[in-house]
Design an enzyme around this catalytic site. Sequence first.
Site, PDB file in Angstrom:
ATOM      1  N   TYR A 130       0.730  -1.340  -0.003  1.00  0.00           N
ATOM      2  CA  TYR A 130       0.068   0.162  -0.097  1.00  0.00           C
ATOM      3  C   TYR A 130       0.981   1.015  -0.124  1.00  0.00           C
ATOM      4  CZ  TYR A 130      -4.160  -3.007   0.699  1.00  0.00           C
ATOM      5  OH  TYR A 130      -4.887  -3.796   0.795  1.00  0.00           O
TER       6      TYR A 130
ATOM      7  N   ASN B  80     -12.335  -0.263  -5.775  1.00  0.00           N
ATOM      8  CA  ASN B  80     -12.091  -0.585  -7.048  1.00  0.00           C
ATOM      9  C   ASN B  80     -13.245  -1.203  -7.668  1.00  0.00           C
ATOM     10  OD1 ASN B  80     -11.370  -1.569  -9.497  1.00  0.00           O
ATOM     11  ND2 ASN B  80      -9.738  -3.108  -8.546  1.00  0.00           N
TER      12      ASN B  80
ATOM     13  N   CYS C 177      -6.125  -5.003  -7.990  1.00  0.00           N
ATOM     14  CA  CYS C 177      -6.094  -4.797  -6.644  1.00  0.00           C
ATOM     15  C   CYS C 177      -5.580  -5.911  -5.811  1.00  0.00           C
ATOM     16  CB  CYS C 177      -7.359  -4.006  -6.041  1.00  0.00           C
ATOM     17  SG  CYS C 177      -8.891  -5.060  -6.540  1.00  0.00           S
ATOM     18  N   HIS C 178      -5.750  -7.204  -6.351  1.00  0.00           N
ATOM     19  CA  HIS C 178      -5.336  -8.190  -5.702  1.00  0.00           C
ATOM     20  C   HIS C 178      -3.859  -8.228  -5.398  1.00  0.00           C
ATOM     21  CE1 HIS C 178      -5.308  -9.468  -9.769  1.00  0.00           C
ATOM     22  NE2 HIS C 178      -4.326 -10.473  -9.689  1.00  0.00           N
TER      23      HIS C 178
ATOM     24  N   GLU D 174      -0.840 -16.276 -11.145  1.00  0.00           N
ATOM     25  CA  GLU D 174       0.093 -15.467 -11.644  1.00  0.00           C
ATOM     26  C   GLU D 174       1.351 -15.933 -11.594  1.00  0.00           C
ATOM     27  OE1 GLU D 174      -0.562 -11.343 -11.236  1.00  0.00           O
ATOM     28  OE2 GLU D 174      -2.542 -11.341 -11.613  1.00  0.00           O
TER      29      GLU D 174
END
Length: 158
Positions: A96, A119, A127-128, A154
């Site tokens: 953050y 979001n 945002c993950h 990912e």
Amino acid sequence: MGAVKNLFFYDTEIGRIAMAENGEGITDLCFEGAPVPRDAKVLETQLLRQAAEEVREYLAGRRKKFTVAVFPSGTDFQRRVWKCLCDIPYGETRSYKEIAESAGSPKGFRAVGMANNRNPIPIIIPCHRVIGADGSLVGYGGGMELKVRLLELEKQAL
């Protein structure tokens, strides 16, 4: 503002999602059980089909970057934060604090948390990929299980 939104529902491997668009871009992606835009009419458009295809390709590990246009509604600060989220490379995370610095508000990490929380287009605006400064996984609108699943997807696809 005030443009008519079109909304359509899609079954995906993470459950049913709803997506909305306003003719310029995707405005919302809602996970199953979340409220959908009330001002939208149910109509599948080419833009929604493209977004659904890109989300499905992403979830299958075959897409690393979204090309569908997005049109998130929010404050200037929120839009700056969401732009920074889109700049986080696939398979990587940022804190953050790092997002606050990128957004030009170095002490605004709590505000970044609130922008992340608001979001309207999760997954496409990733945002993950935002985590705590100590590496901890913190809240996700789709639930922590989904956040972990997306981050693992990912890592495996890299």
